[in-house]
Enzyme design. Structure first.
Site: not given
Ligand SMILES: [Zn+2]
Length: 370
Positions: A132
């Site tokens: 992320h």
């Molecule tokens: Zn995850």
């Protein structure tokens, strides 16, 4: 044939995101302890992860963000401006003692791994997989993005066909943004539908570079086998990969508190075994995984699978002790299931393949077989 290499560090044993964070649990240290106890890890196949320097991280991240991250570690405090601008000092990405060094070690490990497989080989860096992370901002427990840095390292070594497979329960938004529109990187992500970060819809193809398959809650092993056979393997093979990078997050299993998917760890091990022969270079990373027993058992089995080590049905007393000594602040940790303590392999979770999933798979198959 070179032996697979395992990249680790004791920084993961001796640091924590803070007691209330989902990553307060031990993960990589459990894998190292289990694999050593089982005779699977020796000085010959273990490498200590270097801590990446800012100048190296700036191949992907912005210099001002890296400077802010280092300053936050030094000050053990962030200003409101830094919190707003860089996402540091939030509930997801808290200030903690090693908040630069720990992710920089995971990133240094993934970049070292990419260098080690330059001429072929297999490396496992279970601390990696922070998919992320954004170029200029921390995001979703990820301060840096080591998969992006590893793939960039492979590309700068002269490769031009890299497949990235991501079977974490969450969509790999940071990786997808980094390689949007690339003709050198093919990204394939399977993730739970309608879950944070809410990107990775079926129709979203990152300018032709990505295949995204959002999957329904209660996903079972038979459904995952269909996904592997109809999407992951053929779409990887069709790209004729010179390298495959697998983000093997451990949060899509039944006992994980952060997803509603219900795979057994057999699904992950089957993926590792099936991708291994498809390319001369194979880098396997960790990722999510928030139940200390699930993570330690799943990633130890990944290392066994990479090496063709036989996974025992029942663990010896020493390995059982490692699992029995784990604690977890969540209610589920107060009464761990018996199989979390004496075995690595979960019971398979079989079930029907739902119509909606069949339809979505057909949709993606039509794209990769064009
Ligand atoms: Zn995850």
């Amino acid at each position: 044939m070179k032996r697979p290499l395992f990249i680790g560090s004791d920084i993961y044993r001796n640091s924590t995101y803070g007691s209330k964070h989902p990553l307060a649990i031990p993960r990589v240290s459990t894998v190292i302890d289990l694999c050593r106890e089982l005779g699977w890890l020796t000085p010959e196949n273990y490498r200590v992860s270097p801590c990446a320097k800012p100048s190296v991280l700036e191949r992907f991240h912005t210099p001002d963000y890296i400077a802010a991250l280092q300053k936050a570690e030094a000050d053990q405090h962030v200003t409101d401006e830094t919190r707003d601008k860089y996402g540091l000092g939030t509930l997801s990405n808290p200030v903690f003692a090693e908040m630069y060094r720990r992710p920089a070690t995971a990133a240094g490990g993934s970049m070292l791994a990419a260098e080690l497989i330059r001429d072929g080989g297999i490396v496992f860096n279970p601390a990696g997989g922070t998919h992320h992370g954004l170029a200029d901002r921390a995001n979703g427990f990820c301060y840096l993005n080591d998969p992006v840095l590893a793939i960039q390292t492979l590309l700068s070594a002269g490769l031009d066909r890299v497949v990235y497979v991501d079977i974490d329960a969450h969509h790999c938004d940071g990786v997808e943004l980094a390689f949007h529109g690339s003709d050198k990187v093919r990204m394939i992500s399977v993730h739970e539908t309608r879950r944070w970060p809410f990107t990775g819809q079926l129709e979203e193809d990152a300018g032709g570079a990505a295949f995204n398959l959002p999957v329904p809650r209660n996903l079972n092993d038979d459904e995952f086998a269909a996904i592997l056979d109809q999407l992951i393997l053929p779409a990887s093979e069709a790209f004729k990969p010179q390298a495959i990078v697998l983000q093997c997050g451990a949060d899509a299993v039944a006992e994980d508190p952060l997803s509603r998917l219900t795979l057994s760890n057999n699904a992950h091990w089957r993926t590792v075994a099936a991708l291994k022969p498809l390319s001369p270079r194979f880098l396997v990373l960790g990722g999510g995984g928030y139940n200390p027993w699930s993570v330690g058992r799943l990633w130890s089995g990944v290392w066994a699978t990479l090496n063709d080590f036989e996974i025992p049905d029942t663990l010896d007393v020493g390995a059982q002790k490692i699992l029995r000594d784990l604690t977890w602040s969540r209610a589920a940790g107060q009464a761990p299931h018996p199989h979390w303590l004496d075995s690595l392999r979960d019971a398979p979770n079989t079930g029907p393949i739902r119509q909606e999933l069949r339809k979505d798979l057909r949709h993606l198959t039509a794209r990769h077989s064009r």
